[in-house]
Structures are given as structure tokens and as C-alpha cells.
Design a protein around this motif. Structure first.
Motif, short mmCIF file in Angstrom:
data_model
loop_
_atom_site.label_atom_id
_atom_site.label_comp_id
_atom_site.label_asym_id
_atom_site.label_seq_id
_atom_site.Cartn_x
_atom_site.Cartn_y
_atom_site.Cartn_z
N CYS A 128 0.85 -1.20 0.00
CA CYS A 128 0.00 0.00 0.00
C CYS A 128 0.88 1.25 0.00
CB CYS A 128 -0.90 -0.01 1.23
SG CYS A 128 -1.94 1.44 1.37
N GLU A 129 0.56 2.23 -0.83
CA GLU A 129 1.35 3.44 -0.93
C GLU A 129 1.21 4.36 0.28
OE1 GLU A 129 0.85 5.51 -4.59
OE2 GLU A 129 1.36 3.74 -5.78
N VAL A 130 0.17 4.15 1.08
CA VAL A 130 -0.05 5.01 2.24
C VAL A 130 0.48 4.37 3.52
CG1 VAL A 130 -1.80 6.16 3.67
CG2 VAL A 130 -2.04 6.13 1.18
N CYS A 131 0.01 3.18 3.84
CA CYS A 131 0.40 2.55 5.11
C CYS A 131 1.63 1.66 4.98
CB CYS A 131 -0.76 1.77 5.70
SG CYS A 131 -1.23 0.30 4.74
N LYS A 132 2.05 1.36 3.74
CA LYS A 132 3.24 0.55 3.46
C LYS A 132 3.11 -0.91 3.88
CE LYS A 132 5.21 4.33 2.12
NZ LYS A 132 4.97 4.73 0.77
N LEU A 133 1.90 -1.36 4.11
CA LEU A 133 1.67 -2.76 4.46
C LEU A 133 1.28 -3.56 3.22
CD1 LEU A 133 -0.37 -2.29 7.76
CD2 LEU A 133 2.02 -3.00 7.54
N PRO A 134 1.65 -4.84 3.19
CA PRO A 134 1.28 -5.67 2.04
C PRO A 134 -0.22 -6.00 2.04
CG PRO A 134 2.50 -6.95 3.65
CD PRO A 134 2.46 -5.55 4.16
N PHE A 135 -0.76 -6.12 0.86
CA PHE A 135 -2.15 -6.56 0.73
C PHE A 135 -2.26 -7.46 -0.49
CE2 PHE A 135 -1.86 -2.63 -1.65
CZ PHE A 135 -2.65 -2.82 -2.77
N VAL A 143 -4.71 -0.62 -8.87
CA VAL A 143 -4.91 -0.61 -7.41
C VAL A 143 -3.61 -0.20 -6.73
CG1 VAL A 143 -5.45 -2.02 -5.39
CG2 VAL A 143 -6.73 -2.35 -7.50
N ARG A 144 -3.71 0.81 -5.85
CA ARG A 144 -2.51 1.31 -5.18
C ARG A 144 -2.67 1.35 -3.66
NH1 ARG A 144 -2.15 6.82 -8.26
NH2 ARG A 144 -0.67 7.29 -6.61
N TYR A 145 -3.90 1.16 -3.17
CA TYR A 145 -4.17 1.28 -1.74
C TYR A 145 -4.88 0.04 -1.22
CZ TYR A 145 -3.48 5.97 -3.48
OH TYR A 145 -2.95 7.05 -4.13
N CYS A 146 -4.58 -0.33 0.01
CA CYS A 146 -5.14 -1.56 0.56
C CYS A 146 -6.60 -1.40 0.99
CB CYS A 146 -4.30 -2.03 1.74
SG CYS A 146 -4.32 -0.90 3.15
N SER A 147 -7.03 -0.17 1.22
CA SER A 147 -8.38 0.04 1.74
C SER A 147 -8.90 1.41 1.33
CB SER A 147 -8.36 -0.04 3.27
OG SER A 147 -7.58 1.01 3.79
N GLU A 148 -10.17 1.60 1.55
CA GLU A 148 -10.80 2.89 1.28
C GLU A 148 -10.20 3.96 2.20
OE1 GLU A 148 -13.13 5.17 -1.03
OE2 GLU A 148 -12.85 3.02 -1.25
N LYS A 149 -9.90 3.59 3.42
CA LYS A 149 -9.30 4.52 4.38
C LYS A 149 -7.97 5.05 3.86
CE LYS A 149 -7.65 4.82 9.10
NZ LYS A 149 -7.31 4.10 10.31
N CYS A 150 -7.12 4.16 3.38
CA CYS A 150 -5.83 4.59 2.83
C CYS A 150 -6.01 5.42 1.57
CB CYS A 150 -4.94 3.38 2.56
SG CYS A 150 -4.16 2.74 4.05
#
Length: 49
Positions: free
Chosen positions: A10-17, A30-37
Motif C-alpha cells: 500500500c502506498e499510504v500505510c506501506k503494508l502488504p495486501f 490498485v494502489r491502496y489496501c483500503s478505502e481509508k488509505c
């Protein structure tokens, strides 16, 4: 067998998804793991300035 699914960082939280069925048509975009990010992307990029 989730280990066989593609994954990204994830480009925001840097966690894998992992790949999800809802992303099958646009996985390359897709660049973000969630809507929040995704919503927080603006704050992350403004921190760099």
C-alpha cells in the motif's frame, strides 16, 4: 490458498495486501489496501512538501 495470490504494498500505510476478487478488472491500477488509505493519500503526499 492465499499465498498464491498476487500482492502489493500500500502506498499510504506501506503494508502488504493481496489481490481481491473485486479488483480483478483493475488490479494494475490498485494502489491502496483500503478505502481509508485511499482517502488518506492526500495527507501522505502533502507531508513530502
Amino acid at each position: 490458498m492465499p499465498s498464491e495470490l498476487p500482492s502489493k504494498i500500500c502506498e499510504v500505510c506501506k503494508l502488504p495486501f493481496n489481490w481481491r476478487k473485486k479488483w480483478r478488472k483493475n488490479w494494475n491500477e490498485v494502489r491502496y489496501c483500503s478505502e481509508k488509505c485511499r482517502r488518506n493519500k492526500k495527507t501522505e503526499s502533502s507531508d513530502k512538501h
